[in-house]
Write a protein that holds these residues in place. Structure first.
Motif, PDB file in Angstrom:
ATOM      1  N   PRO A 144     -57.801  33.094 -58.095  1.00  0.00           N
ATOM      2  CA  PRO A 144     -56.460  33.265 -57.505  1.00  0.00           C
ATOM      3  C   PRO A 144     -56.447  34.374 -56.440  1.00  0.00           C
ATOM      4  CG  PRO A 144     -56.299  33.049 -59.884  1.00  0.00           C
ATOM      5  CD  PRO A 144     -57.768  33.211 -59.573  1.00  0.00           C
ATOM      6  N   GLU A 179     -61.141  32.506 -69.480  1.00  0.00           N
ATOM      7  CA  GLU A 179     -60.604  33.236 -68.325  1.00  0.00           C
ATOM      8  C   GLU A 179     -60.933  32.545 -66.998  1.00  0.00           C
ATOM      9  OE1 GLU A 179     -60.607  37.812 -66.974  1.00  0.00           O
ATOM     10  OE2 GLU A 179     -62.046  37.303 -68.556  1.00  0.00           O
ATOM     11  N   ARG A 182     -58.757  29.304 -66.736  1.00  0.00           N
ATOM     12  CA  ARG A 182     -57.366  29.647 -66.404  1.00  0.00           C
ATOM     13  C   ARG A 182     -57.256  30.165 -64.967  1.00  0.00           C
ATOM     14  NH1 ARG A 182     -56.201  26.718 -69.598  1.00  0.00           N
ATOM     15  NH2 ARG A 182     -55.401  25.914 -67.667  1.00  0.00           N
ATOM     16  N   GLY A 183     -58.268  30.900 -64.521  1.00  0.00           N
ATOM     17  CA  GLY A 183     -58.267  31.391 -63.142  1.00  0.00           C
ATOM     18  C   GLY A 183     -58.267  30.244 -62.147  1.00  0.00           C
ATOM     19  N   ASP A 185     -57.328  27.122 -62.735  1.00  0.00           N
ATOM     20  CA  ASP A 185     -56.058  26.389 -62.845  1.00  0.00           C
ATOM     21  C   ASP A 185     -54.959  27.127 -62.072  1.00  0.00           C
ATOM     22  OD1 ASP A 185     -54.191  24.441 -63.884  1.00  0.00           O
ATOM     23  OD2 ASP A 185     -53.528  25.966 -65.309  1.00  0.00           O
ATOM     24  N   LYS A 186     -54.976  28.461 -62.181  1.00  0.00           N
ATOM     25  CA  LYS A 186     -53.965  29.256 -61.476  1.00  0.00           C
ATOM     26  C   LYS A 186     -54.114  29.090 -59.953  1.00  0.00           C
ATOM     27  CE  LYS A 186     -51.927  33.846 -61.494  1.00  0.00           C
ATOM     28  NZ  LYS A 186     -52.177  35.272 -61.677  1.00  0.00           N
ATOM     29  N   ARG A 189     -52.852  25.607 -58.953  1.00  0.00           N
ATOM     30  CA  ARG A 189     -51.392  25.538 -58.953  1.00  0.00           C
ATOM     31  C   ARG A 189     -50.802  26.307 -57.772  1.00  0.00           C
ATOM     32  NH1 ARG A 189     -49.461  23.372 -63.715  1.00  0.00           N
ATOM     33  NH2 ARG A 189     -51.192  22.967 -65.138  1.00  0.00           N
ATOM     34  N   ALA A 190     -51.404  27.451 -57.451  1.00  0.00           N
ATOM     35  CA  ALA A 190     -50.914  28.239 -56.308  1.00  0.00           C
ATOM     36  C   ALA A 190     -51.116  27.468 -55.005  1.00  0.00           C
ATOM     37  CB  ALA A 190     -51.641  29.583 -56.260  1.00  0.00           C
TER      38      ALA A 190
END
Ligand code: SAH
Ligand code: DHB
Ligand code: MG
Length: 221
Positions: A144, A179, A182-183, A185-186, A189-190
């Motif tokens: 991200p 982690e 999730r990073g 995926d974040k 999404r961003a």
């Protein structure tokens, strides 16, 4: 059955479009000899990177995560003369192998590997010329932050590309607390939600992973 079909398709594509390539073979052999992990982009994804650099008419490319310079060779060889690849790498050994490999590929004049953690090196790049294309392929929890930096460093009309956008489908599992997963995926999404970007994930590695490809729109929307 499905795997056989995928293997046949993969073989078909590679045999048709990926000619034997001395510089790339040497790069892989040298990386193996130096005991680097074999986590470079697949050859067909490398070819796609070369095409995207040409399509974007990129003159300045930022890479985050050099490893042994395999993706770097694909990126840098598509640059016009006078073009530049700046690749950021945290491991001194990886950086050294990447420099050797870019040199043996005849790209030393246009490719530079900077040693350090990307998050420490990126601010200095804000003082240099903007990039036309960025390729993100380093530590996944930082994705991200890397997307944010690329949005600052790449010009409107440029491309931001990121490897490992699907992680064997794990990104779609909201219960997965890794982690790195999730990073990524974040970041996905961003990118999807950013009105400045027109983005998609193109599956690679037989659909097990993917490349995020994000075009930075030239006019505010
Ligand atoms: N792009 C390469 C593969 C990169 S593998 C190719 O396809 O050929 C990921 C690389 O990121 C590794 O070399 C690792 O050392 C590097 N890396 C990991 N964390 C980093 C960080 N914080 N800053 C810069 N590089 C990092
Ligand atoms: C792995 C693959 C990658 O493309 C990467 O950037 C990092 C790790 C892996 O398979 O472990
Ligand atoms: Mg990768």
């Amino acid at each position: 059955m499905a795997d056989t079909v995928l293997n046949d398709i993969g073989t078909y594509i590679r045999e048709l479009f990926l000619a034997p390539d001395r510089a790339l073979e040497t790069a892989l052999a040298r990386a193996q000899e130096a005991k680097l992990p074999a986590i470079q982009v697949p050859a067909d994804t490398g070819k796609l990177l070369t095409i995207l650099v040409r399509l974007a008419r990129a003159r300045r490319i930022l890479e985050i995560g050099a490893l042994g310079g395999y993706s770097g060779i694909h990126l840098a060889r598509a640059l016009p003369s006078g073009g530049r690849l700046i690749s950021l790498e945290a491991s001194a050994l990886h950086a050294e192998v990447a420099r050797e490999n870019l040199a043996q590929a005849g790209l030393a004049d246009r490719a530079e590997v900077r040693l350090g953690k990307a998050i420490d090196l990126l601010p200095k790049l804000a003082e240099e010329d903007p990039f036309d294309l960025a390729f993100v392929d380093a530590d996944k929890p930082s994705y991200p932050a890397y997307l944010d930096w690329c949005l600052r460093l790449v010009r409107p009309g440029g491309l931001i590309i990121a490897d490992n956008a699907l992680q064997n489908g794990r990104v779609a599992d909201l219960d997965n607390t890794d982690e790195g997963v999730r990073g990524i995926d974040k970041m996905n999404r961003a990118a999807a939600a950013n009105p400045r970007l027109d983005a998609i994930i193109l599956p690679n590695r037989d659909g097990k992973d993917g490349l995020l490809i994000a075009f930075i729109l030239e006019t505010a929307v």
